[in-house]
Motif scaffolding. Structure first.
Motif, mmCIF file in Angstrom:
data_model
loop_
_atom_site.group_PDB
_atom_site.id
_atom_site.type_symbol
_atom_site.label_atom_id
_atom_site.label_comp_id
_atom_site.label_asym_id
_atom_site.label_seq_id
_atom_site.Cartn_x
_atom_site.Cartn_y
_atom_site.Cartn_z
ATOM 1 N N UNK A 24 0.863 -1.182 0.000
ATOM 2 C CA UNK A 24 0.000 0.000 0.000
ATOM 3 C C UNK A 24 0.901 1.234 0.000
ATOM 4 N N UNK A 25 1.448 1.552 -1.149
ATOM 5 C CA UNK A 25 2.317 2.720 -1.220
ATOM 6 C C UNK A 25 1.768 3.714 -2.249
ATOM 7 N N UNK A 26 2.488 4.827 -2.379
ATOM 8 C CA UNK A 26 2.002 5.915 -3.231
ATOM 9 C C UNK A 26 1.923 5.486 -4.702
ATOM 10 N N UNK A 27 2.722 4.481 -5.070
ATOM 11 C CA UNK A 27 2.707 4.009 -6.444
ATOM 12 C C UNK A 27 1.306 3.514 -6.861
ATOM 13 N N UNK A 28 0.569 2.985 -5.883
ATOM 14 C CA UNK A 28 -0.795 2.515 -6.162
ATOM 15 C C UNK A 28 -1.630 3.648 -6.768
ATOM 16 N N UNK A 29 -1.525 4.820 -6.181
ATOM 17 C CA UNK A 29 -2.271 5.977 -6.694
ATOM 18 C C UNK A 29 -1.655 6.502 -7.991
ATOM 19 N N UNK A 30 -0.334 6.538 -8.033
ATOM 20 C CA UNK A 30 0.335 7.017 -9.254
ATOM 21 C C UNK A 30 -0.088 6.200 -10.471
ATOM 22 N N UNK A 33 -3.502 7.170 -11.604
ATOM 23 C CA UNK A 33 -3.555 8.502 -12.223
ATOM 24 C C UNK A 33 -2.863 8.543 -13.579
ATOM 25 N N UNK A 34 -1.886 7.658 -13.753
ATOM 26 C CA UNK A 34 -1.209 7.615 -15.060
ATOM 27 C C UNK A 34 -2.185 7.295 -16.187
ATOM 28 N N UNK A 36 -5.106 8.496 -16.430
ATOM 29 C CA UNK A 36 -6.092 9.582 -16.521
ATOM 30 C C UNK A 36 -5.417 10.840 -17.064
ATOM 31 N N UNK A 214 -7.605 2.983 -3.177
ATOM 32 C CA UNK A 214 -6.836 3.638 -2.117
ATOM 33 C C UNK A 214 -7.663 3.787 -0.838
ATOM 34 N N UNK A 245 -9.330 11.586 -6.002
ATOM 35 C CA UNK A 245 -8.208 10.653 -5.825
ATOM 36 C C UNK A 245 -8.687 9.240 -5.499
ATOM 37 N N UNK A 248 -11.006 7.827 -8.796
ATOM 38 C CA UNK A 248 -10.229 7.397 -9.964
ATOM 39 C C UNK A 248 -9.472 6.098 -9.679
#
Lengths: 366, 366
Positions: A24-30, A33-34, A36, A214, A245, A248
């Protein structure tokens, strides 16, 4: 505490952690978003294309008139119960003793909404039709959690569920689903999420369990109920200027994971069988009915931890990041296993080797 | 409705929109995340480096023992007031008639917390020491909003603020700051955020107004109060498994915008002066005390809108995306101006040209 941290660290560093989708790190969100375009406009206090489109799609998926995106299931469920209490002019709801609202929410339902809870069934089994028939009369709403997470993810038979639903409709009792892990039980029931949801007046699903987003939750039901839930969402402080956030990422990972639930379920059954072959180990349920189960190992924590660390080091397999003990230092250990994307990436022989090693060590443990 | 949409569209398409930092689109979050390594671990239900570090830094910035990150100011403020009511064993708070809690939160404070509100001062002016001295006796907490947004962002003199603070301390009345735009008033007061916060028992600031984040809020105060606020955050459904999308963007944009408040303030004073030179136009306040003010144009909406559209088309300047009218179709129009990053990017002569054109059109309007 120190030793537990060691187990957590060893699990994180293992080549083959068996549980969950991944870190569960920030890459999950990145990653979400990539996919979108940056020019996509934010939602705006519950309005706008991002949130409305997603809500409409989830309403369709759950076979309900409307759906509302919430920051959390805690908020969504309290609000659903509040609306049913207001409509039935009763301030009591019924649910399982290990319901999320009873043990994980600091009694927000009671403190904020002044709604009383009636606990049905024993802690260690799911609610039956008989429990429901024996409820007191002044219950506005019954909440059923599918699957019942705190007892390893157990389920009533589908026929029992249908009978409970029919009974509640007949009695004017609203039926709400805590479907935090609803998608995860569709393979066992052999039903779609919409078919199961049809038995309920309102349905909550989490977007960060099997779906893998997330954070966030969907509440679905009749249009007028969902409109009312938006007023309460504002009151709770959940009507944020931007929820995109979470929306998406929920959308992105739903598309990745929704069709994998059959596989996660099959893999959970496979892994539970391997655990049950080990000396002094049982799983709850014995045969999983979703992608999750609990492992009970009848060895005290201070003896089990070194064994696990040895297995992680020797095989690269991370079985669990923690051990729970319920009644004191010498009591048996327990942990939850949830199958996600990671499991399929681990060679079968490596998994078997780790479980064989667990069996051997437990047999010789004094 | 249709015409309003046209004004919004024209504003969005204008080369030089004068208000705000920029578009509220997904790129805002992408930019913040680009500055962060993907391997950074998520916060986890209020714990973890991401949230704890940020909370500690904001506590320091606000000169308080502790701070808690909330998904929204609505949630943070209700909780602060609830804690003060519980501690003072009184269920009444006092605030301005146009307080956010009174007009934008569907009365969550009353509906969820059963706290009554006493409205101080007239709608069109800020709360004075005299108002506070004349409050009923059974008030647990006084909320002051700095600046008072709904009347153009007005402020009490700093000496008056100090006197109110001293009076409340003396009387055992807790003083809470709605500092949604606290940073934005530091240049006018010539004080740091911590110096102003010192006058208050608890402080809320928004991270998506002048700071320019995606969503979220900080509540700051004594450590024991902040610990209690975490329990209520859980009850409200705001203790999310992951708040990092809001935290990371709040942090990123704080660093970009915090030191710009002096400039935004100066620019607001400059633009308000240009507005006040226009025929039939006044600003509230006449001389801004923060980065915001309201524009009042004594022309009905159906006449003003075509004038604005003409100005946007001719000069490229977008003055506002909307017009509010209070008492009916032929009443004057009103809109809010908030200065952010965009203003400095617009050539001065272009701004002057747009305002001159507004003056000319209003002079000849029938």
């Amino acid at each position: 505490m120190n030793e537990r941290k060691t187990l957590l660290e060893a699990f994180k560093q293992a080549d083959y952690p068996l549980t969950g989708h991944g870190k569960r790190d920030v890459q999950v969100l990145k990653n979400a978003l990539d996919a979108v375009d940056g020019s996509l406009e934010s939602d705006h206090y519950g309005s706008g294309q991002v949130i409305e489109d997603y809500q409409n799609r989830m309403a369709d998926y759950l076979g309900k008139e409307a759906a509302v995106f919430f920051p959390s299931g805690t908020m969504a469920q309290q609000i659903a119960l509040r609306i049913w209490c207001d409509r039935n002019q009763l301030k009591r709801v019924a649910y399982h003793p290990l319901c999320h609202l009873e043990i994980h929410e600091e009694h927000g339902l009671q403190e904020l909404h002044r709604i009383e809870s009636v606990l049905l069934a024993d802690k260690d089994r799911v609610i039956t039709l008989e429990d429901v028939q024996q409820m007191p009369e002044d219950i506005a709403c019954l909440l059923l959690e599918l699957p019942q997470r705190e007892i390893g993810g157990q389920l009533p038979d589908y026929e029992e569920l249908e009978a409970i639903s029919a009974y509640c409709r007949n009695q004017g009792i609203k039926l709400h689903m805590d479907g935090a892990r609803l998608l995860e039980v569709t393979p066992y029931y052999g039903k779609s999420a919409a078919e199961i949801s049809k038995l309920f007046d309102s349905v909550y699903i989490s977007v960060y369990k099997g779906i893998g987003g997330v954070a966030g939750a969907i509440l679905a039901g009749d249009r007028d109920v969902m409109e009312e839930s938006k007023v309460w969402k504002r009151r709770h402080g959940g009507d944020l200027i931007s929820l995109y956030p979470y929306i998406l990422s929920a959308d992105y990972y739903f598309n990745q994971h929704e069709h994998q639930m059959q596989r996660y379920y099959r893999e959970a059954v496979e892994l539970a069988a391997l655990y049950n072959e080990c000396h002094g180990v049982t799983t709850l349920p014995e045969v999983p009915v979703s992608n999750m189960f609990h492992v009970h190992i009848h060895v005290p924590k201070e003896k089990l931890e070194p064994v696990l660390l040895e297995i992680y080091a020797a095989t690269g397999v991370g079985l669990t990041s923690y051990l729970s003990t319920e009644e004191g230092a010498s009591s048996p250990c327990r942990y939850e296993v949830t199958i996600g994307d990671r499991y399929a990436g681990v060679p079968t022989e490596v998994i078997q080797q780790a479980l064989r090693m667990l069996d051997e060590r437990l047999r010789t443990l004094k």
